[in-house]
Write an enzyme that holds these catalytic residues in place. Sequence first.
Site, PDB file in Angstrom:
ATOM      1  N   CYS A  37      -5.043   4.756   9.272  1.00  0.00           N
ATOM      2  CA  CYS A  37      -4.198   5.230   8.175  1.00  0.00           C
ATOM      3  C   CYS A  37      -3.600   6.622   8.443  1.00  0.00           C
ATOM      4  CB  CYS A  37      -5.006   5.186   6.876  1.00  0.00           C
ATOM      5  SG  CYS A  37      -3.992   5.210   5.406  1.00  0.00           S
ATOM      6  N   ARG A  95       2.470   2.468  -3.691  1.00  0.00           N
ATOM      7  CA  ARG A  95       1.510   2.290  -2.592  1.00  0.00           C
ATOM      8  C   ARG A  95       1.378   0.813  -2.230  1.00  0.00           C
ATOM      9  NH1 ARG A  95      -1.228   6.983  -1.668  1.00  0.00           N
ATOM     10  NH2 ARG A  95      -2.929   5.981  -0.525  1.00  0.00           N
ATOM     11  N   HIS A 107      -8.475  -0.239   6.413  1.00  0.00           N
ATOM     12  CA  HIS A 107      -9.788   0.300   6.070  1.00  0.00           C
ATOM     13  C   HIS A 107     -10.727  -0.889   5.896  1.00  0.00           C
ATOM     14  CE1 HIS A 107      -7.884   4.175   5.138  1.00  0.00           C
ATOM     15  NE2 HIS A 107      -6.969   3.498   4.465  1.00  0.00           N
TER      16      HIS A 107
END
Lengths: 485, 253
Positions: free
Chosen positions: B100, B134, B196
């Site tokens: 990320c 997002r 993640h």
Amino acid sequence: MILRLKIKAEIILYFFLKYILNNVFNREGDVLPVHILKKIDKDTFDNFASYIHSYGIPIIFVTGTNGKTTTANLIADTLRAAGKNVCVNSNGANMSNGVFGAIIGSYGLSTIDRLLGLDFQFNADFIVIEADEKVFPYLSSKLMPNVVVITNFYRDQLDRYGEINTTVFEIKRAIKNLSGDTMLILPSFEPLAMSVGYGINNPRIYYGFKREFFKEKQCQERAVSSDALTCPYCKKVLFNRKDVNQNVFLLKFKCENCGFTNIEPDIYISGYKGEKIIIKSNKIGAEYDGKTDGALYSDFKPALSGDYNMANYLAAYSVLKNYKIKNDIIIPSFENFQTKFGRSFKKYVGDLEINIDLVKNPTGLSRVLEKITDVYNNDLPFIDILFAFSDRDADGRDVSWIWDVEFEKYVKDIGKIIITGLRPFDMAIRLKTAGVDKSLISIEHNLKKSLKKIIKIGRSQVSSNKKVFILSTYTELLRIKKYIM
Amino acid sequence: MKKIFELIAIDLYPEIMNIYGDRGNPFYFKYRCSLYGINLRVFDVSFEAEKRIDMDRADIFFIGGGQDAEQALIYEDFIKYKKSVLMKALENDKIMLAICGGYQLLCDYYKSLDNKIIKGISVFRGYTESKTLRLIGNIAVKAENTVLVGFENHGGRTYLEREQKALGTVLKGYGNNGKNGTEGAVTGNFFGTYMHGSFLPKNYIFCDYLINIALKKKYNVSLEEIIKINGIEIDNDFEMKARKDIADLKRFL
């Protein structure tokens, strides 16, 4: 102020729907009736909010990541003990629907006259609202609280909320939009929450701990941790040592760049006296108690354990003192406090003590693990745990947060583990990686069976104090409640 | 007699660049190494030069994601003290796993919401632009013969240059930018991704793939040989089932 007919009809509809849900569907009905009202009348919140303002009742908001439900209920229960009627969203339904549900639910018909005229009266002297962090700006703009309590800001459900810094920024902006008299009750030990009081002129009370509180427990690695790594004020590094963030309570911190620093708490826990904790304030009693003889002092035996609950007690105490509630009311209320389901909740099945805690983010789960492995609370050599771990929307769909929990620290204390829920294997891998022997872990997808298994494990303990611990994410907690209660 | 193998890992800015449990990557990598009888020593390296460890000795580097504010905080230090070490490591076929925000720092630059440019070190050729909305959810990515899974949560949209190789193709989710179906980037043994999860515990095959690269480089021995030498049996029961529990991704696994 006489209620308009439409509002009356909505109150009646609310009670009708709630009655149906409670009695026909056996559900709590904290949220759904309001959801339906809102479908029928999109202005319903604005209408109720404007009536609420006209009553001039004190409105207390509690927000933050962890400890909202417990803090709000400590405040509400104690106000009730002081003879007040309190409107509170006590079950943790803390989004707009739950909050307005509690408000509408506080209307009632008190006398025959009113019954005949069918006019409702708002049966509360105080409104205590537990507000979700993300919904806080909206609720605050509608209800305009007189007091805002912040518990802490830790990472929680980032899949829903994005970055925590943004959340705090929005809350601070919402507070600035309120009247400058709004009292802020803020922790001195958590930089991000503390920073809400930085650079604004509202009256505020900071609550916190003195070093002696932790010293007496002879433990250097303590409790109140923080996720604030950058200075909330200037965004430069506040901590650049890993251990500071992970293990050490933040009694002191200072930004080398801009000078943002911890504030000495106004009201604080200074230490222990036997099993009692001591709350003090350096300010004279007159300010909080109406007494003129010296500094504020209370001691009481907490009904809850865990340092994070001591912080909740302090936050509630600060609010109650702000309303000059006397110690002889606060202390018995605090000592006899009954938690809500899943918040340091205990239930006995025969001689087995079942402890149930909601766990929803790394800090919360770490604090619960710390509490249940603490020798002060627990004399068992190993702790047997049922994890109920799911990834539904209300749990947070991202399960990666368990990697931020310091399971490694507690491996030596862990006994048998049962894992249930939708994502049990993710938890199993986390525990295995931390060093928990695979043979101690068993997976049981069926919740009811998993409860039976943990109870069986508990009953087989060789101890006069048999105990098991259920640590559950939000949606599983609701399901567990049906079986346990 | 069992042979002792040792690898060295460096976890970069672990206290700052770790927002969604990315520290699970070095944790799990170490755990997995231990199953194979490999001792992994992990060194945390944060600001400035680290005195306990010569960074050139590292076999693998880890870096996680961070909030915007945190990323802005480290990038100067990153360029000043880490860039040359990492460029040398890249040349020497060492490994890096960047997640990320860490991945974004390995690209050419990152443009934040308020149009600030954060320079990267151009291991991966491409840039990132931040948007308010997002990209959040479970993600599955086809990378060569395997399906990688994870959870993505990023405001940044990364656009790779034509010649830059991506880590894989998105089967479900958004990936680099939600538009062109690419996810992550690979240059040599440096891997960048938005996943993640933590990433390695969710993708134990990829974890073994990295261990294999490290062993070959340092000891000229493959993981398969080590498994034979040390007589190891690995139980991946939890790992396989955990992947299957991700409801959104069921039909891709």
